[in-house]
Scaffold this motif. Structure first.
Motif, PDB file in Angstrom:
ATOM      1  N   GLY A  67       0.841  -1.134  -0.081  1.00 60.24           N
ATOM      2  CA  GLY A  67      -0.052  -0.202   0.163  1.00 60.24           C
ATOM      3  C   GLY A  67       1.012   1.259  -0.125  1.00 60.24           C
ATOM      4  O   GLY A  67       2.102   1.284  -0.166  1.00 60.24           O
ATOM      5  N   THR A  68       0.190   2.235   0.098  1.00 59.30           N
ATOM      6  CA  THR A  68       0.929   3.714   0.398  1.00 59.30           C
ATOM      7  C   THR A  68       0.726   4.194   1.784  1.00 59.30           C
ATOM      8  O   THR A  68      -0.049   4.135   2.159  1.00 59.30           O
ATOM      9  N   HIS A  69       1.865   4.776   2.239  1.00 61.18           N
ATOM     10  CA  HIS A  69       2.163   5.293   3.568  1.00 61.18           C
ATOM     11  C   HIS A  69       2.555   6.829   3.507  1.00 61.18           C
ATOM     12  O   HIS A  69       3.440   7.016   2.572  1.00 61.18           O
ATOM     13  N   THR A  70       1.994   7.411   4.108  1.00 62.51           N
ATOM     14  CA  THR A  70       2.480   8.785   4.314  1.00 62.51           C
ATOM     15  C   THR A  70       2.556   9.245   5.768  1.00 62.51           C
ATOM     16  O   THR A  70       3.043  10.265   6.016  1.00 62.51           O
ATOM     17  N   LYS A  71       2.692   8.249   6.508  1.00 60.44           N
ATOM     18  CA  LYS A  71       3.389   8.117   7.919  1.00 60.44           C
ATOM     19  C   LYS A  71       4.126   6.879   8.153  1.00 60.44           C
ATOM     20  O   LYS A  71       3.758   5.810   7.375  1.00 60.44           O
ATOM     21  N   LYS A  72       4.947   6.749   9.196  1.00 62.46           N
ATOM     22  CA  LYS A  72       5.836   5.675   9.309  1.00 62.46           C
ATOM     23  C   LYS A  72       4.816   4.264   9.569  1.00 62.46           C
ATOM     24  O   LYS A  72       4.103   4.392  10.406  1.00 62.46           O
ATOM     25  N   PRO A  73       5.031   3.568   8.799  1.00 64.50           N
ATOM     26  CA  PRO A  73       4.429   2.248   9.098  1.00 64.50           C
ATOM     27  C   PRO A  73       4.743   1.437  10.316  1.00 64.50           C
ATOM     28  O   PRO A  73       5.715   1.855  10.540  1.00 64.50           O
ATOM     29  N   THR A  74       3.851   0.495  10.454  1.00 64.98           N
ATOM     30  CA  THR A  74       4.249  -0.149  12.017  1.00 64.98           C
ATOM     31  C   THR A  74       4.870  -1.522  11.651  1.00 64.98           C
ATOM     32  O   THR A  74       5.239  -2.142  12.661  1.00 64.98           O
ATOM     33  N   SER A  75       4.855  -1.978  10.558  1.00 61.27           N
ATOM     34  CA  SER A  75       5.590  -3.218  10.291  1.00 61.27           C
ATOM     35  C   SER A  75       6.280  -3.009   8.772  1.00 61.27           C
ATOM     36  O   SER A  75       5.939  -2.398   7.914  1.00 61.27           O
TER      37      SER A  75
END
Length: 75
Positions: A67-75
């Protein structure tokens, strides 16, 4: 913020250290870094995000199979 080849090279070096990364390419004028994964491996989105931070930059967006992340991913 990635506005020079030196910055891109520094961040690219950190990304290359992430397990599962096969190749790192960057386009300074477009402010994009492309990471190609090794066959059968998917680098952690969190690890990629943190690698950019270790390279001294604040990532604004991470796009990938998860997917697309605009903040730090959790994993």
């Amino acid at each position: 913020e990635m506005d020079c080849a030196s910055c891109a090279k520094k961040v690219g070096g950190k990304l290359a250290e992430v397990p599962g990364v096969a190749k790192v390419e960057y386009d300074v004028s477009a402010r994009i870094i492309k990471v190609t994964h090794k066959a059968g491996q998917t680098p952690s989105a969190k690890a990629l995000w943190e690698a950019v931070e270790k390279g001294g930059k604040d990532p604004s967006k991470l796009e990938g199979p998860g997917g697309t992340h605009t903040k730090k991913p959790t994993s």
